[in-house]
Design an enzyme around this catalytic site. Structure first.
Site, PDB file in Angstrom:
ATOM      1  N   GLY A  53       0.936  -1.371   0.082  1.00  0.00           N
ATOM      2  CA  GLY A  53       0.063   0.115  -0.032  1.00  0.00           C
ATOM      3  C   GLY A  53       0.982   1.212   0.020  1.00  0.00           C
ATOM      4  O   GLY A  53       2.224   1.131   0.433  1.00  0.00           O
ATOM      5  N   THR A  54       0.386   2.296  -0.642  1.00  0.00           N
ATOM      6  CA  THR A  54       1.239   3.451  -0.762  1.00  0.00           C
ATOM      7  C   THR A  54       0.809   4.586   0.208  1.00  0.00           C
ATOM      8  O   THR A  54       0.935   4.694   1.369  1.00  0.00           O
ATOM      9  CB  THR A  54       1.375   3.792  -1.976  1.00  0.00           C
ATOM     10  OG1 THR A  54       0.134   3.980  -2.615  1.00  0.00           O
ATOM     11  CG2 THR A  54       2.213   2.871  -2.929  1.00  0.00           C
ATOM     12  N   THR A  55       0.096   5.571  -0.428  1.00  0.00           N
ATOM     13  CA  THR A  55       0.178   6.828   0.271  1.00  0.00           C
ATOM     14  C   THR A  55      -1.095   7.107   1.222  1.00  0.00           C
ATOM     15  O   THR A  55      -2.249   6.888   0.902  1.00  0.00           O
ATOM     16  CB  THR A  55       0.096   7.927  -0.869  1.00  0.00           C
ATOM     17  OG1 THR A  55       1.145   7.882  -1.778  1.00  0.00           O
ATOM     18  CG2 THR A  55       0.313   9.427  -0.314  1.00  0.00           C
ATOM     19  N   LYS A  86      -7.363   1.071   2.791  1.00  0.00           N
ATOM     20  CA  LYS A  86      -6.002   1.255   3.711  1.00  0.00           C
ATOM     21  C   LYS A  86      -6.267   2.132   4.744  1.00  0.00           C
ATOM     22  O   LYS A  86      -5.448   2.104   5.618  1.00  0.00           O
ATOM     23  CB  LYS A  86      -5.002   2.119   2.640  1.00  0.00           C
ATOM     24  CG  LYS A  86      -4.600   1.473   1.300  1.00  0.00           C
ATOM     25  CD  LYS A  86      -3.607   2.256   0.587  1.00  0.00           C
ATOM     26  CE  LYS A  86      -3.411   1.674  -0.792  1.00  0.00           C
ATOM     27  NZ  LYS A  86      -2.457   2.791  -1.664  1.00  0.00           N
ATOM     28  N   ALA A 228       3.120   4.916  -7.932  1.00  0.00           N
ATOM     29  CA  ALA A 228       2.669   3.871  -6.933  1.00  0.00           C
ATOM     30  C   ALA A 228       1.437   4.329  -6.358  1.00  0.00           C
ATOM     31  O   ALA A 228       0.637   3.495  -5.651  1.00  0.00           O
ATOM     32  CB  ALA A 228       3.587   3.452  -5.885  1.00  0.00           C
TER      33      ALA A 228
END
Length: 281
Positions: A53-55, A86, A228
């Site tokens: 997972g990113t931001t 997320k 991403a």
């Protein structure tokens, strides 16, 4: 009176033995092998490829805090999932946004939710927001062995502090180090770009609507420069997941609310793609 540690009825003896109010301590005493940090990974060469997972972004406003995340998970240069969630409620007045190894992060969040629920049932009262942040720090620290093998989890924890009457944000590093962020925070691969956007748009007197617009704007800017991070996907109707926590508790914006904010931002960008940043609502 000495506790009866023998198995009675259908419950194992461990469940009838007095202990601490921490579910993590209970597992450590009776079944430590199922804790994420105690698992042994097979020998590997190089970094393990797993969905990441990113931001994640967060900002405070008078009366609460907003926590949001994009919906993309990546595995190397491949998009592993386009609609991953997320951001999760930790309890009634707090939430966790995850960045890092997706599978471990989701498992850690579920264990954290259970930890807070277990404490409340045993003690008859909720942990303070500071206490919740400390419990999460301990859980991240227990994952350090995995992090050193490339399976790091770096969340943001945010909530409404009922004792102080305001929203607060806590960020972490892979060792479990905790810091309180004032105003706004970001983590993940697009955090540099998201933080730059929030720095320009943030003010201490934001309304709730302006705060939700700010986080979506920050995620849009992050997606513009970080491959991403996933931006609003109008064709698939996938929009950032935005949550608001106030004295009334945790609330997740509906898809209709998130899509409306994203639509306004996209319209302004079409008018001035390289011009000034979009103003808040």
């Amino acid at each position: 009176m000495e506790a009866n540690t023998r198995s009675t009825g259908r419950l194992p003896a461990a469940f009838l033995t007095p202990g601490s109010s921490s579910f993590m301590d209970f597992l450590s005493d009776h079944q430590p092998d199922i804790l994420p940090g105690n698992r042994q990974l097979p020998p590997t060469q190089g970094v393990i490829e797993a969905p990441h997972g990113t931001t994640i972004v967060a900002t405070t406003f008078p009366g609460g805090v907003v926590l949001a995340g994009d919906r993309r998970a990546t595995m190397g240069n491949v998009i592993a999932q386009r609609d991953i969630e997320k951001v999760f409620p930790a309890d009634e007045y707090s939430a966790v946004g995850i960045a890092g190894t997706a599978g471990l992060a989701v498992e850690m969040v579920k264990l954290f939710q259970l930890e807070l629920e277990h404490f409340e049932k045993v003690e008859g009262a909720q942990l303070s927001l500071e206490g919740k942040a400390n419990r999460l720090s301990t859980m991240i620290r227990s994952n350090l062995g995995m992090a050193m093998q490339g399976l790091a989890v770096v969340p943001i924890f945010a909530g409404f502090d009922v004792d102080r009457g305001k929203g607060r944000i806590f960020s972490y590093d892979v060792t479990g180090g905790r810091s309180e962020e004032h105003g706004f925070a970001a983590t993940g691969s697009g955090s540099v770009f998201a933080r730059g956007a929030m720095k320009k748009l943030y003010s201490e007197d934001l309304s709730e609507g302006q705060a939700t617009t700010l986080v979506v704007q920050a995620l849009y800017d992050a997606a513009d420069d970080d491959s991403a991070t996933g931006g609003p996907d109008v064709a698939r109707r996938i929009y950032p997941l935005v949550t608001v926590i106030t004295e009334d508790g945790f609330r997740r914006l509906t898809d209709e609310e998130s899509s409306e904010i994203a639509r306004l931002i996209l319209e302004r960008r079409l008018e001035q793609p390289d011009g000034p940043r979009a103003a808040l609502l």
